[in-house]
Design an enzyme around this catalytic site. Structure first.
Site, PDB file in Angstrom:
ATOM      1  N   ASP A  92     114.207  73.005  -3.994  1.00 25.37           N
ATOM      2  CA  ASP A  92     114.251  74.543  -4.666  1.00 25.37           C
ATOM      3  C   ASP A  92     113.466  74.466  -4.609  1.00 25.37           C
ATOM      4  O   ASP A  92     112.492  74.065  -4.671  1.00 25.37           O
ATOM      5  CB  ASP A  92     114.937  74.174  -5.454  1.00 25.37           C
ATOM      6  CG  ASP A  92     116.493  73.151  -5.069  1.00 25.37           C
ATOM      7  OD1 ASP A  92     117.463  72.988  -4.278  1.00 25.37           O
ATOM      8  OD2 ASP A  92     116.894  72.444  -6.137  1.00 25.37           O
ATOM      9  N   ASP A 113     117.545  74.593  -9.389  1.00 23.90           N
ATOM     10  CA  ASP A 113     119.216  73.883  -9.464  1.00 23.90           C
ATOM     11  C   ASP A 113     118.363  72.907 -10.875  1.00 23.90           C
ATOM     12  O   ASP A 113     117.677  72.562 -11.330  1.00 23.90           O
ATOM     13  CB  ASP A 113     118.985  72.949  -8.060  1.00 23.90           C
ATOM     14  CG  ASP A 113     120.288  73.808  -7.047  1.00 23.90           C
ATOM     15  OD1 ASP A 113     120.399  74.957  -7.461  1.00 23.90           O
ATOM     16  OD2 ASP A 113     119.513  73.324  -6.058  1.00 23.90           O
ATOM     17  N   ARG A 135     126.310  80.767  -5.502  1.00 19.13           N
ATOM     18  CA  ARG A 135     125.589  79.858  -7.156  1.00 19.13           C
ATOM     19  C   ARG A 135     124.694  80.614  -7.249  1.00 19.13           C
ATOM     20  O   ARG A 135     123.686  80.353  -8.187  1.00 19.13           O
ATOM     21  CB  ARG A 135     124.603  79.084  -6.006  1.00 19.13           C
ATOM     22  CG  ARG A 135     125.712  77.623  -5.266  1.00 19.13           C
ATOM     23  CD  ARG A 135     125.368  76.932  -4.953  1.00 19.13           C
ATOM     24  NE  ARG A 135     125.307  75.494  -3.705  1.00 19.13           N
ATOM     25  CZ  ARG A 135     125.059  75.023  -3.187  1.00 19.13           C
ATOM     26  NH1 ARG A 135     124.370  74.495  -3.688  1.00 19.13           N
ATOM     27  NH2 ARG A 135     126.000  73.728  -2.355  1.00 19.13           N
TER      28      ARG A 135
HETATM   29 CA    CA Z   1     119.391  71.894  -4.737  1.00 18.67          CA
END
Ligand code: CA
Ligand code: CA
Length: 446
Positions: free
Chosen positions: A226, A269, A321
């Site tokens: 990420d 995240d 998301r």
């Molecule tokens: Ca991730």
């Protein structure tokens, strides 16, 4: 020095008067010493979030390349003496563009430069083509070589960030290319008190995504990294950054085995018992999976944690998301969602197990083909509270729209009501405020 500082402030005030920059740009004379305002979301609770504001003069750094950045995170030492970054209060100003896919002489490294043990992409594709290999997961020497190659890249792109740290762009032009900012403590011993502001995070990519032939109908490529990940980390303020892909944008990537060669994971995240995070005034652009809050249904230690506030963010041209939540009490207010000419759009708010999202005064701008029930996707959750949403300048009850076409219905009772927020704006003012104010701004620190 003093004269320069004063003239910068005057210039800034003139710019504000001319509406060239948001007034916020003048609020903090020294961005590195800025702290999260009282009441500004979950990260403001108790001790608040101050990052490196208390840094001694020798812990104030300006960095222009990967090596300087890593050194600054480790008390000025490179290579770092251990994998645990310094928790001494420190301020790190990012000046210009830092590419982390470089060697120690700051020379760029391509994916080929990371190849280990005979790996090549061509051989990998020839060997594990489902038509040849079948639907087993890849295994054997070439898969091992892929993993070794992935580790070689990870050693360059993984940037470990310690507690009591502020990392801030010196101006609108501060960019970090290809990086994974890894904020990671451990259970019972979290990292804490970290501020990341005013930086463009661009093209975080995995040269060696894993092939999973039975993941989805056609199989899928699963990438690591990420742009920023929080695990076992609390009291974090992520503010006025841009997250985006350019050279590695999904639409520029090839299909292999008839599916997109996906080199990206999430943008931000927040998982593994992380808690007390404020995510404000960021731009999230042109990416599939954006923000996972809680990574596993079985992570019951997340119960009572994963408390996050998202406000005044731009979510533009994204897949899913924004956020997807498990367990957490998440306040989502005054965000601006743009869903236009977007073939990858899946949903905006993911309602995961025991999640308690409180969505307030958000604005959606969409094509007519996108219906409001699509904003919500349910993954074992049972409730989301939603109020004051506008869709293309009309008030819309998104929960009712969802419940009209889905069974079972979602409840609107999430069992809590946010108290930590400032400046909750009327929804109709959100697009202008966010378009104008989100993302990095020019700062005047010298
Ligand atoms: Ca991730
Ligand atoms: Ca796109």
């Amino acid at each position: 020095m003093r004269v320069l500082k004063i003239s910068a402030i005057i210039l800034c005030l003139i710019a504000v008067a001319a509406a060239a920059v948001p007034a916020l740009a003048c609020d903090q004379r020294d961005l590195g010493r800025a702290t999260l305002a009282p009441n500004d979301g979950w990260a403001s609770i108790d001790t608040g979030t101050t990052g490196g504001a208390d840094a001694a003069p020798e812990q104030v750094y300006t960095v222009t390349n990967r090596q300087e950045l890593v050194a600054a995170l480790n008390d000025g030492v490179y290579p770092p003496p251990s994998s645990t970054p310094s928790s001494t209060p420190k301020i790190i100003y990012v000046d210009g563009t830092i590419d982390v896919n470089v060697d120690d002489n700051n020379q760029p490294l391509t994916c080929e430069d990371y190849y280990q043990d005979g790996y090549t992409l061509e051989d990998f594709l020839a060997t594990y083509d489902p038509a040849v290999w079948g639907l087993e997961n890849p295994s054997g020497l070439l898969e091992d070589a892929r993993v070794a190659s992935q580790k070689a890249q990870e050693a360059r792109v993984r940037i470990r960030v310690g507690s009591n740290t502020t990392i801030v762009g010196s101006g609108r032009g501060a960019r970090i290319l290809g990086a994974w900012f890894d904020l990671r403590g451990s259970s019972g011993s979290p990292r804490s008190n970290i501020i990341i502001r005013n930086i463009t995070f661009q093209d975080t990519y995995d040269c060696f995504p894993k092939w999973r032939p039975t993941d989805g109908e056609l199989g899928s490529w699963n990438a690591l990294y990420d742009s920023i990940s929080l695990r076992y980390t609390e009291h974090v303020w992520i503010d006025h950054n841009t997250f985006r892909d350019r050279e590695t944008a999904d639409e520029k990537m090839p299909n292999y085995f008839n599916v997109l060669y996906q080199v990206h994971d999430g943008l931000l995240d927040i998982t593994n018992e992380s808690d007390l995070v404020t995510v404000s005034w960021n731009r999230f652009e042109d990416h599939d999976k954006v923000m996972l809050i809680g990574s596993s249904d079985s992570a019951t230690a997340d119960r009572g944690k994963l408390r996050v506030t998202l406000h005044h963010n731009l979510f533009d041209d994204l897949g899913q998301r924004t956020p997807r939540v498990r367990y957490g009490q998440v306040h989502v207010y005054n965000n601006y969602y743009k869903i236009q000419r977007n073939p990858i759009y899946a949903y905006s708010w993911g309602v995961g197990i025991e999640s308690a999202t409180y969505a307030e005064n958000n604005f959606f701008k969409t094509d007519r083909s996108v219906t409001s029930d699509q904003f919500i996707a349910v993954y074992k959750g049972t409730a989301i509270y939603e109020t004051g949403t506008f869709v293309n300048r009309r008030p819309v009850d998104v929960l009712a729209a969802y419940n009209e076409v889905n069974d079972p219905a979602l409840s609107g009772d999430v069992g809590w009501e946010p108290t930590l927020f400032i400046n909750l704006q009327p929804t109709w003012t959100v697009p202008y405020a966010v378009e104008r104010g989100a993302g990095p701004f020019n700062s005047h620190r010298h």
